[in-house]
Scaffold this active site. Structure first.
Site, mmCIF file in Angstrom:
data_model
loop_
_atom_site.group_PDB
_atom_site.id
_atom_site.type_symbol
_atom_site.label_atom_id
_atom_site.label_comp_id
_atom_site.label_asym_id
_atom_site.label_seq_id
_atom_site.Cartn_x
_atom_site.Cartn_y
_atom_site.Cartn_z
ATOM 1 N N TYR A 1 0.820 -1.228 0.000
ATOM 2 C CA TYR A 1 0.000 0.000 0.000
ATOM 3 C C TYR A 1 0.850 1.274 0.000
ATOM 4 C CZ TYR A 1 -4.318 -2.662 0.479
ATOM 5 O OH TYR A 1 -5.386 -3.502 0.248
ATOM 6 N N GLU B 1 3.262 -5.519 -8.110
ATOM 7 C CA GLU B 1 2.622 -6.327 -7.060
ATOM 8 C C GLU B 1 2.910 -7.824 -7.236
ATOM 9 O OE1 GLU B 1 -1.439 -4.925 -7.280
ATOM 10 O OE2 GLU B 1 -0.847 -2.949 -6.521
ATOM 11 N N ASN C 1 -13.535 -4.780 1.945
ATOM 12 C CA ASN C 1 -14.106 -4.875 0.600
ATOM 13 C C ASN C 1 -13.645 -6.109 -0.180
ATOM 14 O OD1 ASN C 1 -11.534 -3.961 0.104
ATOM 15 N ND2 ASN C 1 -12.132 -2.134 -1.029
HETATM 16 O O1 CDP Z 1 -8.481 -1.286 -3.597
HETATM 17 P P1 CDP Z 1 -8.659 -0.157 -4.579
HETATM 18 O O2 CDP Z 1 -7.537 -0.046 -5.590
HETATM 19 O O3 CDP Z 1 -10.007 -0.209 -5.250
HETATM 20 O O4 CDP Z 1 -8.685 1.193 -3.717
HETATM 21 P P2 CDP Z 1 -7.498 2.153 -3.229
HETATM 22 O O5 CDP Z 1 -7.981 3.557 -3.367
HETATM 23 O O6 CDP Z 1 -6.207 1.788 -3.874
HETATM 24 O O7 CDP Z 1 -7.420 1.853 -1.668
HETATM 25 C C1 CDP Z 1 -6.778 0.699 -1.186
HETATM 26 C C2 CDP Z 1 -7.627 0.092 -0.086
HETATM 27 O O8 CDP Z 1 -7.630 0.953 1.047
HETATM 28 C C3 CDP Z 1 -9.110 -0.105 -0.422
HETATM 29 O O9 CDP Z 1 -9.373 -1.305 -1.120
HETATM 30 C C4 CDP Z 1 -9.742 -0.102 0.965
HETATM 31 O O10 CDP Z 1 -9.648 -1.388 1.572
HETATM 32 C C5 CDP Z 1 -8.875 0.869 1.740
HETATM 33 N N1 CDP Z 1 -9.490 2.200 1.809
HETATM 34 C C6 CDP Z 1 -10.204 2.552 2.959
HETATM 35 O O11 CDP Z 1 -10.321 1.747 3.887
HETATM 36 N N2 CDP Z 1 -10.790 3.794 3.041
HETATM 37 C C7 CDP Z 1 -10.682 4.666 2.025
HETATM 38 N N3 CDP Z 1 -11.264 5.870 2.138
HETATM 39 C C8 CDP Z 1 -9.977 4.331 0.865
HETATM 40 C C9 CDP Z 1 -9.389 3.077 0.780
#
Ligand code: CDP
Ligand code: MG
Length: 149
Positions: free
Chosen positions: A49, A126, A112
């Site tokens: 992350y 990754e 999610n």
């Molecule tokens: O997983 P994805 O690429 O769709 O989203 P991201 O924007 O790259 O964020 C990574 C992960 O962080 C997400 O899948 C969520 O599990 C978490 N996240 C969160 O808990 N709250 C947020 N406002 C944004 C992301």
């Protein structure tokens, strides 16, 4: 053909959704080329992350993916990166298409169900974080000739 990195997050493993999600990827026509159940440590979680370092959700998200085992996978197919993101649905399950994986199985953005690479470059990064080259299989899958011309 593109390869993408997919992770079934702790909630997916704990809730018994591993088979359901794999089923959708298989049925769509993607090819499984790598898979393992692992316990992610802090160094790997923070690297995974890294793009979100400094954001409010960084630490909770890092802690969360370390909290219980995950299933790390590599899937391959035509336009595989974007296709997997389509199957997954929007980051927040509340906004995800109801037919998507997050739309069907998720309730909250922090739980999610699934991670998928967001670009070909992210996928390469990754995949290399989680798999050694010899852990990825190069094979012809039965029925591939029925998926596209
Ligand atoms: O997983 P994805 O690429 O769709 O989203 P991201 O924007 O790259 O964020 C990574 C992960 O962080 C997400 O899948 C969520 O599990 C978490 N996240 C969160 O808990 N709250 C947020 N406002 C944004 C992301
Ligand atoms: Mg992302």
């Amino acid at each position: 053909m593109e390869r993408t990195f997919i992770m079934l997050k702790p909630d997916a493993v704990q809730r018994g959704l591993v088979g359901e999600v794999i089923n959708r990827f298989e049925k769509k026509g993607l090819k499984l080329v790598g898979m393992k159940l692992i316990q992610v440590d802090r160094a790997l979680a923070e690297e995974h992350y890294a793009e979100h370092r400094g954001k409010g959700f960084f630490e909770p998200t890092v802690s969360y993916i370390m909290s219980s085992p995950v299933v790390a996978m590599v899937w391959e197919g035509k336009n595989g990166v974007a296709l997997a993101r389509e199957l997954m649905g929007a980051t927040n399950p509340a906004n995800a298409n109801p037919g998507s994986i997050r739309g069907m199985y998720g309730m909250d953005i922090s739980r999610n169900v699934i991670h998928g690479s967001d670009s070909v470059a992210s996928a390469e990064r990754e995949i290399a974080l989680y798999f050694r080259p010899e852990e990825l299989a190069d094979y012809v899958k039965a029925g591939e000739e029925w998926l596209s011309e």
